[in-house]
Scaffold this motif. Structure first.
Motif, PDB file in Angstrom:
ATOM      1  N   SER A  69       0.831  -1.203   0.000  1.00  0.00           N
ATOM      2  CA  SER A  69       0.000   0.000   0.000  1.00  0.00           C
ATOM      3  C   SER A  69       0.865   1.253   0.000  1.00  0.00           C
ATOM      4  CB  SER A  69      -0.923   0.001   1.223  1.00  0.00           C
ATOM      5  OG  SER A  69      -1.825  -1.086   1.175  1.00  0.00           O
ATOM      6  N   TRP A  70       0.298   2.313  -0.607  1.00  0.00           N
ATOM      7  CA  TRP A  70       1.036   3.559  -0.768  1.00  0.00           C
ATOM      8  C   TRP A  70       0.171   4.772  -0.463  1.00  0.00           C
ATOM      9  CZ3 TRP A  70       6.061   2.671  -1.841  1.00  0.00           C
ATOM     10  CH2 TRP A  70       6.396   1.475  -2.508  1.00  0.00           C
ATOM     11  N   GLU A  71       0.820   5.798   0.025  1.00  0.00           N
ATOM     12  CA  GLU A  71       0.254   7.148   0.040  1.00  0.00           C
ATOM     13  C   GLU A  71       1.280   8.047  -0.631  1.00  0.00           C
ATOM     14  OE1 GLU A  71      -0.458  10.821   3.098  1.00  0.00           O
ATOM     15  OE2 GLU A  71      -1.082   8.823   3.795  1.00  0.00           O
ATOM     16  N   TRP A  72       0.833   8.831  -1.606  1.00  0.00           N
ATOM     17  CA  TRP A  72       1.744   9.707  -2.346  1.00  0.00           C
ATOM     18  C   TRP A  72       1.171  11.107  -2.380  1.00  0.00           C
ATOM     19  CZ3 TRP A  72       1.804  10.268  -8.297  1.00  0.00           C
ATOM     20  CH2 TRP A  72       2.876  11.057  -8.700  1.00  0.00           C
ATOM     21  N   GLN A  73       1.995  12.073  -2.008  1.00  0.00           N
ATOM     22  CA  GLN A  73       1.649  13.481  -2.126  1.00  0.00           C
ATOM     23  C   GLN A  73       2.461  14.038  -3.300  1.00  0.00           C
ATOM     24  OE1 GLN A  73       2.264  15.386   1.693  1.00  0.00           O
ATOM     25  NE2 GLN A  73       1.313  13.669   2.782  1.00  0.00           N
ATOM     26  N   SER A 130       3.567  -4.009   5.245  1.00  0.00           N
ATOM     27  CA  SER A 130       2.880  -4.622   6.377  1.00  0.00           C
ATOM     28  C   SER A 130       2.944  -3.639   7.535  1.00  0.00           C
ATOM     29  CB  SER A 130       3.542  -5.950   6.773  1.00  0.00           C
ATOM     30  OG  SER A 130       4.809  -5.699   7.348  1.00  0.00           O
ATOM     31  N   LYS A 131       2.252  -3.948   8.616  1.00  0.00           N
ATOM     32  CA  LYS A 131       2.259  -3.036   9.765  1.00  0.00           C
ATOM     33  C   LYS A 131       3.646  -2.917  10.384  1.00  0.00           C
ATOM     34  CE  LYS A 131       0.927  -6.595  13.134  1.00  0.00           C
ATOM     35  NZ  LYS A 131      -0.071  -6.991  14.170  1.00  0.00           N
ATOM     36  N   ASP A 132       4.513  -3.872  10.084  1.00  0.00           N
ATOM     37  CA  ASP A 132       5.876  -3.841  10.620  1.00  0.00           C
ATOM     38  C   ASP A 132       6.889  -3.326   9.605  1.00  0.00           C
ATOM     39  OD1 ASP A 132       5.045  -4.979  13.093  1.00  0.00           O
ATOM     40  OD2 ASP A 132       5.045  -6.967  12.157  1.00  0.00           O
ATOM     41  N   SER A 133       6.413  -2.950   8.415  1.00  0.00           N
ATOM     42  CA  SER A 133       7.329  -2.493   7.371  1.00  0.00           C
ATOM     43  C   SER A 133       6.765  -1.223   6.736  1.00  0.00           C
ATOM     44  CB  SER A 133       7.525  -3.574   6.308  1.00  0.00           C
ATOM     45  OG  SER A 133       8.376  -3.123   5.285  1.00  0.00           O
ATOM     46  N   ILE A 134       7.108  -0.073   7.303  1.00  0.00           N
ATOM     47  CA  ILE A 134       6.628   1.219   6.833  1.00  0.00           C
ATOM     48  C   ILE A 134       7.822   2.103   6.511  1.00  0.00           C
ATOM     49  CG2 ILE A 134       5.268   3.270   7.390  1.00  0.00           C
ATOM     50  CD1 ILE A 134       3.627   1.571   9.301  1.00  0.00           C
ATOM     51  N   THR A 164      20.188  10.190  -6.940  1.00  0.00           N
ATOM     52  CA  THR A 164      20.040  11.094  -5.807  1.00  0.00           C
ATOM     53  C   THR A 164      19.047  10.583  -4.769  1.00  0.00           C
ATOM     54  OG1 THR A 164      18.384  12.387  -7.020  1.00  0.00           O
ATOM     55  CG2 THR A 164      20.670  13.112  -7.169  1.00  0.00           C
ATOM     56  N   ILE A 165      18.418   9.437  -5.027  1.00  0.00           N
ATOM     57  CA  ILE A 165      17.544   8.833  -4.026  1.00  0.00           C
ATOM     58  C   ILE A 165      18.400   8.265  -2.899  1.00  0.00           C
ATOM     59  CG2 ILE A 165      15.869   6.976  -3.587  1.00  0.00           C
ATOM     60  CD1 ILE A 165      14.654   9.159  -5.209  1.00  0.00           C
ATOM     61  N   ASP A 166      17.988   8.488  -1.665  1.00  0.00           N
ATOM     62  CA  ASP A 166      18.703   7.926  -0.517  1.00  0.00           C
ATOM     63  C   ASP A 166      18.837   6.416  -0.720  1.00  0.00           C
ATOM     64  OD1 ASP A 166      19.416   6.863   2.003  1.00  0.00           O
ATOM     65  OD2 ASP A 166      18.503   8.542   3.034  1.00  0.00           O
ATOM     66  N   PRO A 167      20.059   5.873  -0.694  1.00  0.00           N
ATOM     67  CA  PRO A 167      20.263   4.435  -0.982  1.00  0.00           C
ATOM     68  C   PRO A 167      19.394   3.501  -0.149  1.00  0.00           C
ATOM     69  CG  PRO A 167      22.368   5.568  -0.898  1.00  0.00           C
ATOM     70  CD  PRO A 167      21.335   6.573  -0.456  1.00  0.00           C
ATOM     71  N   LYS A 168      19.079   3.894   1.060  1.00  0.00           N
ATOM     72  CA  LYS A 168      18.280   2.992   1.898  1.00  0.00           C
ATOM     73  C   LYS A 168      16.836   2.883   1.420  1.00  0.00           C
ATOM     74  CE  LYS A 168      17.125   6.444   5.468  1.00  0.00           C
ATOM     75  NZ  LYS A 168      17.342   6.822   6.887  1.00  0.00           N
ATOM     76  N   PHE A 169      16.436   3.796   0.494  1.00  0.00           N
ATOM     77  CA  PHE A 169      15.070   3.756  -0.026  1.00  0.00           C
ATOM     78  C   PHE A 169      14.998   3.256  -1.469  1.00  0.00           C
ATOM     79  CE2 PHE A 169      14.570   7.303   3.159  1.00  0.00           C
ATOM     80  CZ  PHE A 169      13.811   6.562   4.050  1.00  0.00           C
ATOM     81  N   ILE A 170      16.125   2.832  -2.040  1.00  0.00           N
ATOM     82  CA  ILE A 170      16.140   2.440  -3.450  1.00  0.00           C
ATOM     83  C   ILE A 170      15.167   1.306  -3.742  1.00  0.00           C
ATOM     84  CG2 ILE A 170      17.538   1.244  -5.192  1.00  0.00           C
ATOM     85  CD1 ILE A 170      17.999   4.181  -5.232  1.00  0.00           C
ATOM     86  N   ASN A 171      15.178   0.254  -2.928  1.00  0.00           N
ATOM     87  CA  ASN A 171      14.282  -0.881  -3.189  1.00  0.00           C
ATOM     88  C   ASN A 171      12.822  -0.480  -3.043  1.00  0.00           C
ATOM     89  OD1 ASN A 171      16.327  -2.704  -3.813  1.00  0.00           O
ATOM     90  ND2 ASN A 171      16.582  -3.339  -1.688  1.00  0.00           N
TER      91      ASN A 171
END
Length: 236
Positions: free
Chosen positions: A75-79, A90-94, A108-115
């Motif tokens: 699931s996603w929320e995008w502004q 999941s509730k444990d993976s946000i 330029t995307i933070d490497p921890k958010f690439i996946n």
């Protein structure tokens, strides 16, 4: 375990396209009160509600895939105006992050958010392909022709969207997009790396209007054993 791994590989194949770098805004100019001739891609975007895009502040949706007895969702929320993304597998993976950067490139995307970003780009691409056709840089669009749609087996209009071999998460991919006389997309063929052989062919069906924006909620294969679909859609 083997079935689960196979299913996850299918999800990986779905990941496509690159982050868009064009401004996600739309204006219509006039000359002597006559509308400028617009492209087929722009006509497709407008038919799906692109003129309402500037009113969008938040989009929420759940991306689902059912293949046989296996189910996957995220699931996603995008502004979009801030390009702020909230991901919930999941509730444990946000995850929460901002995509917008001065150059707005993958590097330029933070490497921890690439996946997470790969998944977001994939899911948003399926949701908003009529708009991605005019948003994305590094693409070419063929001339529109008449062709028989592979699933419906009826003649439709066809245009091919091809991505550059450089940049993006999966460069070089191509999409044969079949649309009706009202410029509404009805089917597409995804060809990984612009291969001649189709990688995936699905329908675009079960359209619903969300504050003026038309979303195809179901994407099915001909064998009936696969459905990629969207639920919990909110556009405000």
């Amino acid at each position: 375990m083997t079935r689960l791994l196979t299913f996850l590989l299918v999800i990986t194949v779905l990941i496509s396209c690159k982050p868009e770098s064009k401004a996600q805004n739309h204006t219509t100019e006039t000359i002597s009160e006559e509308q400028i001739e617009i492209t087929v891609a722009e006509k497709i975007a407008q038919a799906h509600g692109y003129d309402h895009w500037n009113n969008v502040n938040t989009i929420e949706f759940t991306f689902n895939v059912d293949r046989g007895d296996n189910h996957f969702q995220r699931s996603w929320e995008w502004q979009p105006k801030a390009d702020y993304v909230v991901s919930m597998v999941s509730k444990d993976s946000i995850s929460m992050y901002t995509r917008q950067t001065p150059s707005n490139t993958i590097e330029t995307i933070d490497p921890k958010f690439i996946n997470v970003d790969k998944s977001f780009i994939n899911d948003k691409f399926w949701l908003l392909i009529p708009f991605q056709m005019v948003w994305d840089d590094g693409t070419t669009l063929s001339e529109s022709i008449k062709a028989v749609a592979p699933i419906a087996k009826t003649e439709m209009n066809k245009i091919t969207l091809t991505y550059s071999n450089e940049g993006g998460y999966t460069p070089g991919d191509a999409y044969d997009i079949f649309y009706d006389e009202d410029f509404i997309i009805r089917e597409w063929v995804f060809r990984k790396g612009n291969s001649e052989t189709p990688t995936m062919t699905t329908t675009f069906e079960n359209y619903e209007d969300f504050n003026g924006i038309k979303i195809a909620k179901d994407h099915k294969m001909a064998d009936g054993n696969f459905n990629l679909y969207f639920s919990n859609i909110k556009i405000q």
